[in-house]
Every structure is written in C-alpha cells, then in structure tokens.
Design an enzyme around this catalytic site. Structure first.
Site, PDB file in Angstrom:
ATOM      1  N   HIS A 251       0.858  -1.201   0.000  1.00 40.26           N
ATOM      2  CA  HIS A 251       0.000   0.000   0.000  1.00 40.26           C
ATOM      3  C   HIS A 251       0.889   1.244   0.000  1.00 40.26           C
ATOM      4  CE1 HIS A 251      -3.421   2.487   0.670  1.00 40.26           C
ATOM      5  NE2 HIS A 251      -3.707   2.208   1.920  1.00 40.26           N
ATOM      6  N   HIS A 290      -2.837  -2.539  -9.538  1.00 47.73           N
ATOM      7  CA  HIS A 290      -3.775  -1.857  -8.648  1.00 47.73           C
ATOM      8  C   HIS A 290      -5.042  -2.695  -8.541  1.00 47.73           C
ATOM      9  CE1 HIS A 290      -6.304   1.233  -6.853  1.00 47.73           C
ATOM     10  NE2 HIS A 290      -5.176   1.838  -6.541  1.00 47.73           N
ATOM     11  N   ASP A 346       2.378   5.173  -7.017  1.00 48.54           N
ATOM     12  CA  ASP A 346       3.672   5.091  -6.317  1.00 48.54           C
ATOM     13  C   ASP A 346       4.866   4.945  -7.238  1.00 48.54           C
ATOM     14  OD1 ASP A 346       1.576   3.492  -4.236  1.00 48.54           O
ATOM     15  OD2 ASP A 346       2.910   5.032  -3.409  1.00 48.54           O
TER      16      ASP A 346
HETATM   17  C1  SDX Z   1      -1.619   2.048  -3.420  1.00 47.85           C
HETATM   18  O1  SDX Z   1      -6.268   0.597  -2.947  1.00 47.85           O
HETATM   19  C2  SDX Z   1      -5.822   1.767  -3.307  1.00 47.85           C
HETATM   20  O2  SDX Z   1      -6.516   2.598  -3.821  1.00 47.85           O
HETATM   21  C3  SDX Z   1      -4.384   1.991  -2.978  1.00 47.85           C
HETATM   22  C4  SDX Z   1      -3.784   3.305  -3.468  1.00 47.85           C
HETATM   23  C5  SDX Z   1      -4.387   4.477  -2.755  1.00 47.85           C
HETATM   24  O3  SDX Z   1      -4.336   5.583  -3.294  1.00 47.85           O
HETATM   25  O4  SDX Z   1      -4.801   4.285  -1.586  1.00 47.85           O
HETATM   26  O5  SDX Z   1      -3.993   3.456  -4.856  1.00 47.85           O
HETATM   27  C6  SDX Z   1      -2.288   3.350  -3.196  1.00 47.85           C
HETATM   28  O6  SDX Z   1      -1.492   1.293  -2.510  1.00 47.85           O
HETATM   29  C7  SDX Z   1      -1.192   1.683  -4.822  1.00 47.85           C
HETATM   30  C8  SDX Z   1      -0.612   0.235  -4.911  1.00 47.85           C
HETATM   31  C9  SDX Z   1       0.832   0.275  -4.397  1.00 47.85           C
HETATM   32  N1  SDX Z   1       1.342  -1.088  -4.264  1.00 47.85           N
HETATM   33  C10 SDX Z   1       2.291  -1.565  -5.102  1.00 47.85           C
HETATM   34  O7  SDX Z   1       2.728  -0.960  -6.078  1.00 47.85           O
HETATM   35  C11 SDX Z   1       2.814  -2.951  -4.742  1.00 47.85           C
HETATM   36  C12 SDX Z   1       2.892  -3.808  -6.006  1.00 47.85           C
HETATM   37  N2  SDX Z   1       1.505  -4.074  -6.457  1.00 47.85           N
HETATM   38  C13 SDX Z   1       0.947  -5.374  -6.089  1.00 47.85           C
HETATM   39  O8  SDX Z   1       1.305  -5.762  -4.776  1.00 47.85           O
HETATM   40  C14 SDX Z   1      -0.550  -5.449  -6.403  1.00 47.85           C
HETATM   41  O9  SDX Z   1      -0.722  -5.033  -7.691  1.00 47.85           O
HETATM   42  C15 SDX Z   1      -1.545  -4.713  -5.531  1.00 47.85           C
HETATM   43  C16 SDX Z   1      -1.386  -5.046  -4.105  1.00 47.85           C
HETATM   44  C17 SDX Z   1      -1.442  -3.246  -5.733  1.00 47.85           C
HETATM   45  C18 SDX Z   1      -2.946  -5.161  -5.999  1.00 47.85           C
HETATM   46  O10 SDX Z   1      -3.062  -6.494  -5.694  1.00 47.85           O
HETATM   47  P1  SDX Z   1      -4.374  -7.339  -6.113  1.00 47.85           P
HETATM   48  O11 SDX Z   1      -5.477  -6.449  -6.593  1.00 47.85           O
HETATM   49  O12 SDX Z   1      -4.668  -8.280  -5.010  1.00 47.85           O
HETATM   50  O13 SDX Z   1      -3.919  -8.052  -7.407  1.00 47.85           O
HETATM   51  P2  SDX Z   1      -3.494  -9.554  -7.467  1.00 47.85           P
HETATM   52  O14 SDX Z   1      -2.438  -9.791  -6.436  1.00 47.85           O
HETATM   53  O15 SDX Z   1      -4.713 -10.379  -7.457  1.00 47.85           O
HETATM   54  O16 SDX Z   1      -2.766  -9.585  -8.908  1.00 47.85           O
HETATM   55  C19 SDX Z   1      -3.405 -10.143 -10.037  1.00 47.85           C
HETATM   56  C20 SDX Z   1      -2.266 -10.815 -10.784  1.00 47.85           C
HETATM   57  C21 SDX Z   1      -1.546 -11.881  -9.971  1.00 47.85           C
HETATM   58  O17 SDX Z   1      -0.992 -12.787 -10.899  1.00 47.85           O
HETATM   59  P3  SDX Z   1      -1.599 -14.316 -10.928  1.00 47.85           P
HETATM   60  O18 SDX Z   1      -1.418 -14.856  -9.539  1.00 47.85           O
HETATM   61  O19 SDX Z   1      -3.073 -14.165 -11.308  1.00 47.85           O
HETATM   62  O20 SDX Z   1      -0.765 -15.024 -11.963  1.00 47.85           O
HETATM   63  O21 SDX Z   1      -1.242  -9.848 -11.105  1.00 47.85           O
HETATM   64  C22 SDX Z   1      -0.037 -10.195 -10.447  1.00 47.85           C
HETATM   65  C23 SDX Z   1      -0.397 -11.153  -9.330  1.00 47.85           C
HETATM   66  O22 SDX Z   1       0.704 -12.013  -9.054  1.00 47.85           O
HETATM   67  N3  SDX Z   1       0.521  -8.949  -9.913  1.00 47.85           N
HETATM   68  C24 SDX Z   1       1.806  -8.596 -10.015  1.00 47.85           C
HETATM   69  C25 SDX Z   1       1.889  -7.322  -9.458  1.00 47.85           C
HETATM   70  N4  SDX Z   1       0.681  -6.927  -9.032  1.00 47.85           N
HETATM   71  C26 SDX Z   1      -0.167  -7.954  -9.312  1.00 47.85           C
HETATM   72  N5  SDX Z   1       2.886  -9.250 -10.531  1.00 47.85           N
HETATM   73  C27 SDX Z   1       4.059  -8.579 -10.472  1.00 47.85           C
HETATM   74  N6  SDX Z   1       4.211  -7.336  -9.952  1.00 47.85           N
HETATM   75  C28 SDX Z   1       3.157  -6.690  -9.437  1.00 47.85           C
HETATM   76  N7  SDX Z   1       3.302  -5.469  -8.942  1.00 47.85           N
END
Ligand code: SDX
Length: 413
Positions: A251, A290, A346
């Site tokens: 996050h 996201h 971010d």
């Molecule tokens: C913020 O919620 C908000 O609004 C948050 C925010 C705000 O203003 O408050 O926007 C701020 O927190 C932005 C997000 C910052 N976090 C990151 O950048 C960390 C990296 N991102 C991931 O951890 C992830 O994308 C999340 C946590 C942001 C979202 O996770 P989800 O919605 O649970 O997505 P998911 O894990 O179900 O992903 C779907 C697929 C998966 O692959 P499969 O298992 O289906 O094969 O996408 C992959 C995930 O493994 N994936 C990624 C990835 N993000 C998702 N693979 C590699 N790198 C990534 N960053």
C-alpha cells in the site's frame, strides 16, 4: 451458518459502505473527488481547497477557504511534551512507526482525556446537527490535518538529530511543511536562492502530490480507519490504525519499495533480467498494479509531469533512466499486459521525493500527510450518517474441529 459466504479474497468485490466522496472507474482510469476530475483539481486547485471539498462536499467560498486554512494552520503547533515522546525512539526508528505511534499519542491529548470528545454522545449529537458537537468534530479534524505535518516533520528531524522548527505564519500548508523539514536537498543552494524559504517549484510540486494522494475511496488504510472508528474511539486512534495499514509495502510503503527496487536493478541494461525474475515470482514489480485500476492510474500521468518540473530544479536523477526503461518494457510485456498491470501512484512519486532530498524511509510519511484528509473525510461521513454508526463486526465461515472433550496433560501423547 446459513446464508453466510466468504467475501472474495481481499474483499475483491465487496462494498462495505455507501459514499459520496470519491469515485473511481478502474476500467477507464477515472478518479473524481466529489465529482471533480482529479486532472482539473491537480491543475487548478490547492491541497487545502481540495481538503475542504473532500470533507464538506463542496468547493469552499473565499471566506470558507480562508477560515479552514487558518484553523488548520492554527492547529499545527503541538505541546512541547511531544518532543519527549519523539526523543524516546531510537535515533534510527522508521519514521512510519514513529508517526503511527504519534497519532495514538495525540489521542491521549484530545481523546480519552476529554470523554465528551468521543463516544456515543458526541457522534449522536453531531449526527443530529448539534452545533457544539459538530464544532468539536471539526476541531478534531483541524487538529489531525494541522498536526500531521508537524508530527511528520518531528519524525524527520529527530532522525537528523536536529531541533524541531516552528514555521513562520503566512506560509501555505505545503510550504510550512517543507520549512519545518528544512531538509537539505541534494542541491542545497536552493534555500539560499530563496532566502531559506522552500523553493516555489518544490512547494507547488508537493501541493499537487498532496492533492493526488488525498483520497482513494475504500483503500486498505481508509477501510482500517472506518473499521476502527466504528467502535467510536477518538479519531486520532482511528487514524493511527490507518497509518499502520498504509505502512505496508503493498500500500503506501510502495513508493519506498519502488526506489529500493530501482536501486537494486542499477541500470536499464538489467531491466530484462529483473522482469524475468518478476515473472518467476522471485521479485515484485513495485509501483505497478492496482486493485481497482485495470487500465491505468490517472494519478501516475500527472505525477510523471510533476517529476520533470522538479528535476528541472533539482537536477535529473539517473534512476529515472532505469525507471523509464522498466516502465516501457513492462507495458510491452504480455505477462504484465495480460494481468492488466500498469504504473500506479507510487511508481514515480518516490523519484520526486528522492530528488527533493528525502530519505527513502520518509516516502510513506509523505503519503500519510495528505491521506489524513481522506481518512477524516470518510470518518466524518460515517459518523454523520443518518442511519447512525454501526460497529463493523463481520462473520466468518468456521472450518475448525467440531466439539471435543478436554484431555488432561498426563494423558496426552
Ligand atoms: C496504493 O487501494 C488503493 O486505492 C491503494 C492506493 C491508494 O491511493 O490508496 O492506490 C495506493 O497502494 C497503490 C498500490 C501500491 N502497491 C504496489 O505498487 C505494490 C505492487 N503491487 C501489487 O502488490 C498489487 O498489484 C496490488 C497489491 C497493488 C494489488 O493487488 P491485487 O489487486 O490483489 O492483485 P493480485 O495480487 O490479485 O494480482 C493479479 C495478478 C496476480 O498474478 P496471478 O497470480 O493471477 O498469476 O497480477 C499479479 C499477481 O501475481 N501482480 C503482479 C503485481 N501486481 C499484481 N505481478 C508482479 N508485480 C506486481 N506489482
């Protein structure tokens, strides 16, 4: 339990509240605060004007904005006891753990110490429009927004072993925050250029970043604030809980994780190997993906432009080459495209904070300060809801053992 079903993992498709504050269309990359597109607000508004809009639901008149601004800045200073609180931390404590604790500490000033400020009676009266109760609630909000920068600056200065600084009056919110930080940017001649006042380009950049980070509907930290707030503690304690949630690298901690990732990649030539490691799930591509945005995060485009304006003043960060190579490669790679992964808020923000001279572990703090506004806007909306405040107490599907008798220690194998 009849009729119970587990919400999708991570509340994927669960609405926990009805809200009038922020609208996100994840499929089309749309973000609006009370109906106003984020692009227009970033371009034409200011952080405290947007704060008023998010909390009270309308753009303020000149006199409303002036009153709101003076109230927030008036509540910036903090009791000198707080210095002892911060000095109790190890010099190298992470500023987010200091800030999380500091909000709870504030609760001891304005929460339990004055029972009338919390609990059923305040919120019941406020929800019925009782002027004194509403005024109390507003004062809590002014304190939280005003003191967020002071607490953040104290967490920053304690790390440097430098005294705390009280900003002069007449500065804007972002300007007085930068003044309190008085951080030496990599090109510290900036302060001489502007007679020790923060550089106007950096002030403007921070104000825009604060607008972009102010709210984002039911993200993890806002949900945490409401979950906590639903049992009616003081709002400082609810905000402390939200701050703890924002700390996580999934996050608000992502902007720090992005820079650590870029530093570890080292140069554009290492990007392909890094992306291969991500596909093998050995690494995470921080700053991408996201929960809601499945095309693009509209904030990332605005932040990218702000980065160029900041670099024009501070000098270009060579990490930008690696960031752009990573950005371009991931957006062309089917692994990420098929998973609808694009840069989020971010991905670029850390580069700006780094160029402005902040240490990496301070980046999530720069997310907390503006997000306090979103947290208090949702908290106030819940407290004033006509249907009243109902404690958030979800159920579970029990999968544990059925009933069984106790076995004395001597009989256990
Ligand atoms: C913020 O919620 C908000 O609004 C948050 C925010 C705000 O203003 O408050 O926007 C701020 O927190 C932005 C997000 C910052 N976090 C990151 O950048 C960390 C990296 N991102 C991931 O951890 C992830 O994308 C999340 C946590 C942001 C979202 O996770 P989800 O919605 O649970 O997505 P998911 O894990 O179900 O992903 C779907 C697929 C998966 O692959 P499969 O298992 O289906 O094969 O996408 C992959 C995930 O493994 N994936 C990624 C990835 N993000 C998702 N693979 C590699 N790198 C990534 N960053």
């Amino acid at each position: 339990e009849r009729g119970l079903r587990v919400a999708d993992r991570g509340f994927l498709n669960t609405a926990v509240i009805e809200s009038h504050i922020t609208y996100i269309d994840g499929d089309n990359g749309v973000l609006r605060y009370r109906g106003y597109p984020i692009e227009q607000l970033a371009e034409r508004s200011s952080f405290l004007e947007v704060s008023y809009l998010l909390i009270y639901g309308a753009l303020p008149s000149a006199s409303q904005l002036s009153h709101f601004t003076s109230e927030v800045l008036l509540h910036g200073p903090i009791h000198s006891d707080a210095e002892g609180f911060f000095r109790a931390f190890r010099y190298d404590a992470h500023p987010m753990s200091m800030l999380t604790s500091a909000f709870a500490y504030l609760g001891s000033y304005y929460g339990e110490a004055n029972p009338s400020l919390q609990g059923q009676d305040l919120f019941t009266k406020a929800a019925k429009g009782d002027p004194a109760a509403l005024q109390n609630m507003d004062r809590q909000i002014f304190r939280l927004i005003g003191k967020a920068t002071t607490l953040a600056a104290m967490a920053y200065r304690i790390r440097q072993g430098r005294d705390f600084v009280v900003p002069p009056t007449g500065m804007s919110y972002a300007e007085s925050f930068l003044y309190q930080l008085d951080h030496l940017s990599p090109t510290d001649h900036l302060s001489e250029l502007h007679s020790n006042k923060p550089h106007p380009v950096l002030v403007k950049a921070l104000d825009i970043l604060f607008i972009l980070h102010a709210d984002h509907e039911m993200n993890a930290s806002s949900t945490t604030v409401l979950q906590t707030g639903s049992s009616l503690p003081d709002p400082f304690s609810a905000v402390a809980a939200g701050c703890a949630s924002l700390y996580g690298p999934l996050h608000g901690g992502a902007n720090e994780a992005v820079i650590r990732m870029l530093v570890s990649i080292g140069s554009p030539k290492n990007v392909p190997a890094f992306l291969e490691a991500v596909k093998k799930r050995q690494k995470v591509l921080s700053g991408f993906g996201h929960r809601v945005y499945k095309t693009s995060d509209p904030r990332s485009f605005i932040i990218r432009k702000v980065a160029d304006e900041v670099f024009a003043v501070t000098g270009r960060d060579p990490l930008l080459d690696t960031a752009m190579a990573l950005h371009d490669a991931a957006l062309k790679d089917d692994y990420f495209v098929s998973r609808k992964l694009a840069p989020n808020v971010d991905f670029w923000s850390g580069l700006i904070y780094r160029a402005m001279g902040f240490p990496m572990d301070f980046f999530p703090v720069l997310f907390v300060v503006p997000r306090v506004v979103g947290w208090v806007a949702h908290w106030r909306q819940m407290m004033l809801s006509p249907s009243g405040v109902k404690i958030w107490r979800p159920r579970q599907l029990y999968l544990g053992p059925s009933t069984r008798d106790y076995v004395p220690l001597e009989e256990r194998t």
